[in-house]
Write a protein that holds these residues in place. Structure first.
Motif, PDB file in Angstrom:
ATOM      1  N   THR A   1      27.264   9.668   8.450  1.00 55.31           N
ATOM      2  CA  THR A   1      27.039   8.292   7.969  1.00 55.31           C
ATOM      3  C   THR A   1      25.574   7.886   8.023  1.00 55.31           C
ATOM      4  O   THR A   1      25.217   6.824   7.514  1.00 55.31           O
TER       5      THR A   1
ATOM      6  N   PHE B   1      32.201   0.445   4.986  1.00 49.84           N
ATOM      7  CA  PHE B   1      31.560   1.271   3.971  1.00 49.84           C
ATOM      8  C   PHE B   1      32.342   1.201   2.659  1.00 49.84           C
ATOM      9  O   PHE B   1      33.486   0.732   2.609  1.00 49.84           O
ATOM     10  N   ASP B   2      31.711   1.690   1.586  1.00 49.67           N
ATOM     11  CA  ASP B   2      32.312   1.606   0.250  1.00 49.67           C
ATOM     12  C   ASP B   2      33.647   2.339   0.170  1.00 49.67           C
ATOM     13  O   ASP B   2      34.506   1.985  -0.649  1.00 49.67           O
ATOM     14  N   ASP B   3      33.829   3.389   1.002  1.00 51.07           N
ATOM     15  CA  ASP B   3      35.077   4.146   0.946  1.00 51.07           C
ATOM     16  C   ASP B   3      36.203   3.504   1.762  1.00 51.07           C
ATOM     17  O   ASP B   3      37.280   4.082   1.908  1.00 51.07           O
ATOM     18  N   GLY B   4      35.931   2.305   2.321  1.00 46.56           N
ATOM     19  CA  GLY B   4      36.959   1.584   3.060  1.00 46.56           C
ATOM     20  C   GLY B   4      36.958   1.823   4.551  1.00 46.56           C
ATOM     21  O   GLY B   4      37.667   1.131   5.298  1.00 46.56           O
TER      22      GLY B   4
ATOM     23  N   THR C   1      17.201   2.306  -0.072  1.00 48.19           N
ATOM     24  CA  THR C   1      17.712   2.251   1.300  1.00 48.19           C
ATOM     25  C   THR C   1      16.871   3.044   2.269  1.00 48.19           C
ATOM     26  O   THR C   1      17.203   3.119   3.441  1.00 48.19           O
TER      27      THR C   1
ATOM     28  N   GLY D   1      26.186  -0.052   4.546  1.00 49.11           N
ATOM     29  CA  GLY D   1      27.457  -0.729   4.725  1.00 49.11           C
ATOM     30  C   GLY D   1      27.253  -2.209   4.934  1.00 49.11           C
ATOM     31  O   GLY D   1      26.122  -2.713   4.878  1.00 49.11           O
TER      32      GLY D   1
ATOM     33  N   LYS E   1      24.039  -6.611   4.536  1.00 46.79           N
ATOM     34  CA  LYS E   1      23.959  -5.184   4.233  1.00 46.79           C
ATOM     35  C   LYS E   1      23.049  -4.517   5.260  1.00 46.79           C
ATOM     36  O   LYS E   1      21.976  -5.032   5.581  1.00 46.79           O
TER      37      LYS E   1
ATOM     38  N   GLU F   1      31.038  -6.079   9.104  1.00 48.84           N
ATOM     39  CA  GLU F   1      32.353  -6.708   9.020  1.00 48.84           C
ATOM     40  C   GLU F   1      32.602  -7.611  10.224  1.00 48.84           C
ATOM     41  O   GLU F   1      33.147  -8.702  10.100  1.00 48.84           O
TER      42      GLU F   1
ATOM     43  N   ARG G   1      27.868 -13.230  -2.527  1.00 44.88           N
ATOM     44  CA  ARG G   1      28.202 -11.858  -2.885  1.00 44.88           C
ATOM     45  C   ARG G   1      28.765 -11.768  -4.302  1.00 44.88           C
ATOM     46  O   ARG G   1      28.601 -10.757  -4.989  1.00 44.88           O
TER      47      ARG G   1
END
Length: 657
Positions: free
Chosen positions: A559, A581-584, A657, A564, A540, A567, A416
């Motif tokens: 969404t 996701f990118d916003d946490g 995507t 994303g 991803k 995790e 990464r």
């Protein structure tokens, strides 16, 4: 009990071949024969599960001895390397495959109207066996002694047309009254049955010359609209009935004097409403009841149907949680992975390509040294198939699993960060030095035979190559206006395997697909989606389903179309992934709600469209293009960079995507 001694059988294949004649049965010896040729069709045995009350274990002791084979029962029975194997198949307590108490079947040929595993198993073997059982349905009752024993304890159980009827009851008393008497349940066994029935598609009679052994198993039904106490009673009885019959069948198979395959089909998951978790509990109890020697004499495989991919995933997960699964679904012990040639480990490490067995270790306790085995190295045989790497001690294997997981996690972090473009660890610290390696991971001299910890399988990429014969695919479209076949109706969503390819014929069905229900149909290329495999931790993924009526979460709204990173992976099934996701935000998604993204496509590559109306970029021309295959003809570097050309002449713009 007196059984009918003679009867007529008749089984017709679709294209005209036929197997008909008369059977004769000798009750003293149990031998079932063809009247005219004298051919042995099987030996029928009815015996109690045990002569003594059963001792019930906990079902959570570590005994990784069950593999899950995702296949189809008819084809598995007819494979020549399964000669002599035992198949525990779904049936009623009278040995038939009646669909319900109101649907009484008279002829074995009527089983062709059903897709259930039990009826298909009986169609796979000589029809004289199935007809004999149907002719004696009123006389055979595997629960006869059990119902007598429980009646003496005050529980009025009864059997109607082979179906067990439990009385309204609840609490530990009634449960114990049944469970303590399950040793009186009898096994219905037909040994040495010729595997010469119908082929899986019913088109022809099988040419198999070997024989197999059938154990016909049943369970207690789970009813609707009952209270929690009665539901608990029914589930406990059903789980222990399953365990008793799985145990009896495996104990019988272990007495054959040689290592024997046993295929355990899920029992009762249809009309009886037993869940796969109950099936896994029954299997787990059964293997713990076997002795060490009995387990070592068996190659145990749970047989799921490949037409429902979730069946294998769910059963594997339940067995894994009970420490019974040889091959963990999360990459834990024995995970099927790829060798240096890019091919998967074949046969789960226990068979040569021709189906002959390899020696298989049996881990009984954390301190037990495997009998007769030293530490085995990772090996590659002359055919290119990988052996499974075994440790001689379970605790060493556990540490090895943890070390491999640490290596993979370290490589992922480097990849990464752009520090390991190959996404592979080669044991060369100058090329790839992952952080956080355990002290057990030692350097060894580099040479040309050094093996890779591979990156995820290439077939998981969203880049679409042309499918090939043998590939597993999902039917995403079953008909079109120009090519309609009513026989394909209802196949959308099924998984299948490509059996023939006519070549690239524009706009014509070119792939013959075995959809796993005894039928093969022709499909166009863009009617099929290749199996991309499950995403793994760190992959991803694209969200293409955000909610369902059964699993709704307001936080997931909006969404769909987002990308994303996995995790956490909890294994196949509902809430399989936590996606970052990118916003946490970290949100849960089902296994089939996300798709793994591959590398960025380039001009000239063929791609499959995964979303036709991404948020913020609606174009009516893209409606209904999802899952179509096209070719990237231009990349302009914008937020919708790829111009994709389709067979019908349209050129449309898409995001990565």
């Amino acid at each position: 009990m007196s059984l009918q001694e003679e009867g007529r059988y008749d089984l017709q294949a679709v294209v005209g071949s036929r197997l008909e004649g008369h059977y004769i049965y000798d009750e003293r010896s149990g031998r079932l024969q063809d009247r005219d040729s004298g051919r042995l069709l099987g030996t029928f045995e009815i015996a109690p599960v045990s002569t003594q009350p059963l001792s019930w274990p906990r079902a959570d002791v570590q005994m990784r001895c069950i593999d899950v084979l995702d296949s189809e029962v008819m084809g598995t029975i007819q494979q020549p390397w399964n000669s002599g194997a035992y198949f525990v198949i779904p049936a009623r307590l009278n040995g038939t495959a009646y669909p319900n108490p109101q649907s009484i079947v008279g002829s074995v040929g009527q089983y062709k109207d059903r897709l259930a595993g039990g009826s298909r198993a009986q169609l796979a073997v000589h029809p004289g066996v199935g007809q004999f059982l149907l002719d004696n349905a009123d006389a055979i009752n595997a629960a006869e002694e059990l119902t007598k024993a429980t009646r003496a304890a005050g529980l009025k159980m009864k059997v109607a047309h082979g179906f067990l009827e439990l009385p309204p009851a609840g609490g530990e008393g009634p449960t114990r009254a049944v469970v303590e008497r399950l040793h009186t349940l009898r096994l219905l066994v037909m040994k040495g049955v010729p595997a010469c029935g119908l082929e899986p598609d019913f088109q022809e009679l099988a040419e198999a010359t070997h024989s197999v052994n059938l154990v016909l198993a049943s369970t207690a039904p789970i009813q609707d609209d009952i209270g929690p106490a009665e539901l608990h009673f029914q589930k406990r009885v059903a789980e222990h009935m399953l365990a008793a019959q799985y145990y009896g069948a495996m104990k019988l198979a272990a007495q054959q004097g040689q290592r024997t395959k046993v295929f355990l089909m899920p029992i009762g998951t249809g009309a009886s409403r037993n869940s796969l978790e109950m099936v896994a509990q029954g299997m787990s109890l059964a293997v713990e009841m076997l002795s060490n020697n009995e387990r070592q004499n068996l190659d145990i495989q749970a047989l799921t149907w490949h037409g429902i991919p979730s069946e294998k995933a769910a059963l594997s997960d339940f067995l894994f949680k009970r420490h019974k699964l040889v091959q963990g679904p999360h990459g834990l012990p024995g995970h099927r992975d790829y060798g240096p040639d890019g091919q998967q480990v074949t046969g789960m490490g226990y068979y040569h390509p021709d189906g002959t067995p390899r020696p298989r270790p049996n881990h009984e306790s954390p301190d037990a040294l495997l009998p007769g085995s030293g530490h085995q190295l990772v090996e590659v045989d002359s055919g290119g198939a990988w052996f499974r790497a075994e440790s001689s001690r379970v605790e060493q294997e556990r540490r090895g699993v943890q070390s491999v997981a640490a290596i993979c996690a370290g490589v992922e972090r480097l990849w990464r960060a752009g520090a390991c473009p190959s996404r592979r660890w080669t044991n060369d610290r100058e090329v790839c030095n992952p952080p956080g390696l355990p002290e057990e991971v030692l350097d060894f001299p580099l040479d040309d035979s050094s093996l890779f910890v591979p990156s995820p399988s290439p077939h998981m990429s969203h880049k679409a190559g042309r499918p090939d014969v043998g590939d597993h695919v999902r039917v995403i479209r079953e008909n079109s206006d120009g090519h309609f076949d009513s026989r394909r109706a209802g196949t959308r969503g099924l998984m299948g395997r490509i059996t023939r390819d006519k070549g690239e014929l524009q706009g014509l069905p070119t792939f013959e697909v075995d959809v796993g229900v005894g039928r093969k149909f022709w499909y166009e290329e863009d009617w099929l989606a290749q199996d991309r495999g499950r995403p793994r931790r760190g992959d991803k993924v694209l969200v293409y389903i955000e909610n369902s009526p059964e699993r709704f979460d307001a936080e997931r709204q909006g969404t769909r179309g987002l990308v994303g990173i996995v995790e956490t992976d909890y294994g196949p099934g509902p809430a399989a992934y936590d996606i970052l996701f990118d916003d946490g935000r970290i949100l849960p998604y089902n296994d089939d709600w996300v798709a793994r993204l591959g590398k960025t496509p380039v001009v000239g590559e063929r791609v499959k469209i995964m979303m036709d109306d991404p948020p913020g970029h609606f174009d009516p021309n893209r409606i209904d293009t999802m899952d179509l295959i096209g070719t990237v003809i231009h990349d302009d570097g914008s937020d919708m960079p790829f111009l994709v050309h389709f067979q019908d002449g349209h050129d449309l713009q898409y995001a990565e995507t």
